[in-house]
Structure formats: C-alpha cells, structure tokens
Write a protein that holds these residues in place. Sequence first.
Motif, short mmCIF file in Angstrom:
data_model
loop_
_atom_site.label_atom_id
_atom_site.label_comp_id
_atom_site.label_asym_id
_atom_site.label_seq_id
_atom_site.Cartn_x
_atom_site.Cartn_y
_atom_site.Cartn_z
N ARG A 91 -3.27 3.53 -32.74
CA ARG A 91 -3.22 2.31 -33.57
C ARG A 91 -4.57 1.60 -33.54
O ARG A 91 -4.67 0.40 -33.37
CB ARG A 91 -2.10 1.39 -33.10
CG ARG A 91 -0.69 1.98 -33.23
CD ARG A 91 0.36 0.89 -33.21
NE ARG A 91 0.24 0.01 -34.35
CZ ARG A 91 0.37 -1.32 -34.28
NH1 ARG A 91 0.58 -1.91 -33.12
NH2 ARG A 91 0.26 -2.07 -35.37
N SER A 92 -5.61 2.37 -33.74
CA SER A 92 -6.98 1.87 -33.61
C SER A 92 -7.39 1.01 -34.80
O SER A 92 -7.05 1.30 -35.95
CB SER A 92 -7.94 3.05 -33.48
OG SER A 92 -9.27 2.64 -33.70
N ILE A 93 -8.15 -0.06 -34.51
CA ILE A 93 -8.80 -0.84 -35.56
C ILE A 93 -10.32 -0.78 -35.39
O ILE A 93 -11.05 -1.65 -35.88
CB ILE A 93 -8.33 -2.30 -35.58
CG1 ILE A 93 -8.53 -2.96 -34.21
CG2 ILE A 93 -6.89 -2.41 -36.04
CD1 ILE A 93 -8.33 -4.46 -34.22
N ASN A 117 -10.07 2.81 -38.60
CA ASN A 117 -8.80 3.14 -37.95
C ASN A 117 -8.91 4.51 -37.30
O ASN A 117 -8.00 5.34 -37.41
CB ASN A 117 -7.65 3.12 -38.96
CG ASN A 117 -7.45 1.77 -39.62
OD1 ASN A 117 -7.47 1.67 -40.84
ND2 ASN A 117 -7.29 0.72 -38.83
N GLU A 163 -5.73 -4.40 -26.37
CA GLU A 163 -4.71 -4.58 -27.39
C GLU A 163 -4.83 -5.99 -27.94
O GLU A 163 -5.04 -6.95 -27.21
CB GLU A 163 -3.32 -4.34 -26.81
CG GLU A 163 -3.04 -2.87 -26.55
CD GLU A 163 -1.57 -2.60 -26.24
OE1 GLU A 163 -0.78 -3.57 -26.21
OE2 GLU A 163 -1.22 -1.43 -26.03
N LYS A 176 1.36 -6.64 -38.14
CA LYS A 176 1.11 -5.44 -37.35
C LYS A 176 -0.08 -5.58 -36.41
O LYS A 176 -0.38 -4.65 -35.66
CB LYS A 176 0.90 -4.23 -38.27
CG LYS A 176 2.13 -3.84 -39.09
CD LYS A 176 1.94 -2.50 -39.78
CE LYS A 176 0.84 -2.53 -40.80
NZ LYS A 176 0.70 -1.23 -41.51
N THR A 177 -0.77 -6.74 -36.45
CA THR A 177 -1.95 -6.91 -35.59
C THR A 177 -1.58 -6.78 -34.11
O THR A 177 -2.33 -6.20 -33.32
CB THR A 177 -2.60 -8.28 -35.84
OG1 THR A 177 -2.96 -8.39 -37.22
CG2 THR A 177 -3.83 -8.47 -34.97
N ALA A 196 -2.35 -3.64 -31.94
CA ALA A 196 -3.48 -2.86 -32.46
C ALA A 196 -4.53 -2.71 -31.37
O ALA A 196 -4.67 -3.56 -30.49
CB ALA A 196 -4.07 -3.54 -33.68
N GLN A 197 -5.30 -1.62 -31.42
CA GLN A 197 -6.21 -1.27 -30.33
C GLN A 197 -7.66 -1.19 -30.80
O GLN A 197 -7.96 -0.47 -31.75
CB GLN A 197 -5.79 0.09 -29.74
CG GLN A 197 -4.37 0.10 -29.21
CD GLN A 197 -3.64 1.40 -29.52
OE1 GLN A 197 -4.19 2.32 -30.11
NE2 GLN A 197 -2.37 1.46 -29.14
N TRP A 198 -8.53 -1.94 -30.13
CA TRP A 198 -9.98 -1.83 -30.35
C TRP A 198 -10.51 -1.01 -29.19
O TRP A 198 -10.58 -1.46 -28.06
CB TRP A 198 -10.62 -3.20 -30.41
CG TRP A 198 -12.09 -3.19 -30.79
CD1 TRP A 198 -12.98 -2.18 -30.59
CD2 TRP A 198 -12.83 -4.25 -31.41
NE1 TRP A 198 -14.22 -2.52 -31.05
CE2 TRP A 198 -14.18 -3.79 -31.56
CE3 TRP A 198 -12.51 -5.53 -31.83
CZ2 TRP A 198 -15.18 -4.58 -32.12
CZ3 TRP A 198 -13.51 -6.32 -32.39
CH2 TRP A 198 -14.82 -5.85 -32.55
N VAL A 230 -4.04 -1.94 -40.47
CA VAL A 230 -3.69 -1.53 -39.11
C VAL A 230 -2.71 -0.37 -39.20
O VAL A 230 -1.70 -0.46 -39.94
CB VAL A 230 -3.07 -2.70 -38.34
CG1 VAL A 230 -2.70 -2.26 -36.91
CG2 VAL A 230 -4.02 -3.90 -38.31
N ASP A 241 0.46 2.07 -38.44
CA ASP A 241 1.83 1.78 -37.95
C ASP A 241 2.00 2.25 -36.52
O ASP A 241 1.35 3.20 -36.09
CB ASP A 241 2.85 2.48 -38.86
CG ASP A 241 2.85 1.89 -40.26
OD1 ASP A 241 2.60 0.67 -40.39
OD2 ASP A 241 3.07 2.66 -41.22
#
Length: 403
Positions: A273-275, A284, A296, A302-303, A306-308, A401, A403
């Motif tokens: 779930r990468s951003i 992504n 996270e 959906k934010t 989400a993973q940076w 983002v 799913d």
Amino acid sequence: MKSSNRSPKITFDMIRYLILFGLLGGLFIHSFWEYGIMNQVIGFLLPKASAQVPFVSSNNGLIPDWSKMKFQDMIVSESGNVTYPTDRGNQTRIWQAGQSIGDFMELGDFEDANLNLEKLTLSTISQALAIDLDGLKLDDFGVIKTQTLSDLVKAIPELANQSARSVAPIADFFRQMGISTNQRIGNVANYYNLDNIPLGSEIDLSKYKLTSIPGIENSSFDKFANWQDTLISDIPGLKDLPWINFPSLPEPDLSFVGQVDLPLGDIEANRIRSISGSYQEGFNVPCNQNNCAHFEASGLGKTTGAQWISGKVQKVKGGYGILAVANGGLEPTGRHPFGKSFKQVVWDIDESSGSINTAMFFRICKTIFFVRTCTPYFIGPVPFINYHEKDPIIFGSPSNVPD
C-alpha cells in the motif's frame, strides 16, 4: 617492636579464581566486540544525531522556513560523480561527502524547478546580503568567463553605444585583438568576427573590478550566454542567499495531506500500500523485499494505513534522457510535496522514539545536443525535516492510494 615485611600468602585456590575471572573477563570483552554489544552501549550513551532544516508548523504539515534555507547549509553525506558529453568533449561533475551542493551544482540544474534563479541579478543579491560589488573582481562572476563581445552586448544592451575607451576590460580586449579603442562597442561586435573568442581567453579578468563593466550588476543571469553551466558558488553571494529571496519559492502541494501514524523498522517486508516512488515509476511502487522500513500514515479515506517506504532501503527508477543512466538509473523512493527542486525521502526510522528523519535528494540536469536530460534524484542525502508520531505531513500529488 619489629615490623613485618612478609607478603600475603597466595594459595592454590586464589590462583584458580584469578584464572577463572580472567577467562570470564576475556569472554565478556570478546562478546562486546564480536556481537556489537559495545557499539550498542556506546550508541545508547551518545545522543542521537538530529540535524534538520528549520521549519514552520501548520495544520497541513511542516513546511521549511525558506528564510533560513541556503545552498551553503545543504551538505551531502555521500560522494558521487556524473560524466556527460558536451560540445567541448566529456565533462565530469564530482562531489565529496561533507560538501555543500552549492559547490558543485549549477544554475541549469534548477532550470525546471520553478525557482527562477536565472532571473536574479547581482544587484538583487548584493542588496539582500549587503555585499560591496566594488570590492569584487570580474572573474568572481563565473558567468562572465565564457562571454564573447557579442554575448556581452546582448546581455547588457547599454554597452553597445559606449566607447571602448570608457570600459577598461573591453578596451584592453580590443588592444589584444588589434582593434582601435575609439570605436563604439556595438559596432565592433556587429562588424568584427569575434564570436568565437571569449574575453577571458585574451585578458586577465582578475585585474578588473566587477563593476568595471557598467550595467553588469543589473542584468539577470539568463541574459548571459551559457548561464546554465555556471556553478552556484561562482555567483557572488548566491550560496548564502536565503531561499525566501529567490524570485519563486517551492509551493507546498496541499492536495494530499495526512499524519505520521506509525514508524515501522527493518523487520517489515513486502508492503503493497505504498504512496512512495518516483516520477518515472509513479508514487505507488510496492516494496517487494524483506526490508521495507516505512511509516504508516493516517488521514481521510484510504490514507490510513498507507505506507511511505524508506528510500534508504528501496530504490526506484529515475531520470530521463542520456543522464538517466547515472547511478544505475536508480534513486531512493520518495515524493515531491515541494516540487521538482528536490525529492523528499524518508531516511532513518526509530520505532522506539516514534520518529522518522527525512532527507533531500537533488539531481543534475543539462541540455545536451539540444535535448533536455536529467539524472535520477540521487545526490544527497541532505538532512531535511524530522517527524514524530501524529505530526501532520504534506504528501503532495498524486493522491491515489492502493487498496
């Protein structure tokens, strides 16, 4: 009364205990070195490094304090080099860890960054920093070194109607070329074949004051030929000029914002779930490897979750054109919430303190044989903003983002 000089009696049991303690002590010290316990203890005792740029806090996120950001303070911690072809043969740009980016990056590297550095003038910089231009030499202004007479007249149009005798460096240039100094500079520029002869190849520019060419301080850098090839450090004062004085500032992209929710370390693997990513691969890019250190995010829709991903552990494709091959075509994964001038990359993650350090990475850009090209963003890392759990953070576009 007699004094006694007898030493304490050493028994066999004492010797055994001394041997035992010696063996145990040796094993303890060996373990310290072998298994890194000593390093852990020292690391625990010493304070953590926490360098970062000054920032301003807002509800949307932490924004750099542009009034305190300078090229001089942007220090890279990894060495590197890039070689590229030019009409003068191959050239190589080299930098060392501990060096300021102002020492090796050029004006043209930021041409696409919307900072409009090329619109600055020496007069603007000198007023902001109280620089006495009369105290500088002509060769202190790097852009002048490759200018021909025609180039100078185009950059400083008021020169055209002046007599060469009134402008010392041009008068000396004329004498070197066997041309009368009684003529107007513009006439000589138009009717003599001097287009391939830079002034700096015929006269010693260090002998003249910078202001010996009238009007030079009021012409923007982009008026001069080949301004893109000038080092930032070869523009008087530019390394020390706060970014707030640039013609344009990086505008934070507030289309996608959130919070730092949960920093997670090296044990994390296979995050989908990468951003984070790059302009070339999108933002992504999943992390399909064993080490996916990241944080996270939380926020709307959906934010949350989400993973940076940390750019220290994941590399992605970057750059375009001829220079895209630099650094193996790779750059650390990250985002661009502040535009193209640099890439923001999550670097170190500390689960115990709930904090993450981010870094800036830069790129080199050139126009080579009329084609624009840029390296990946791999020049760095330069300390940027440190975040803690629940801090607001700007992600910038795109806002999609997985799913």
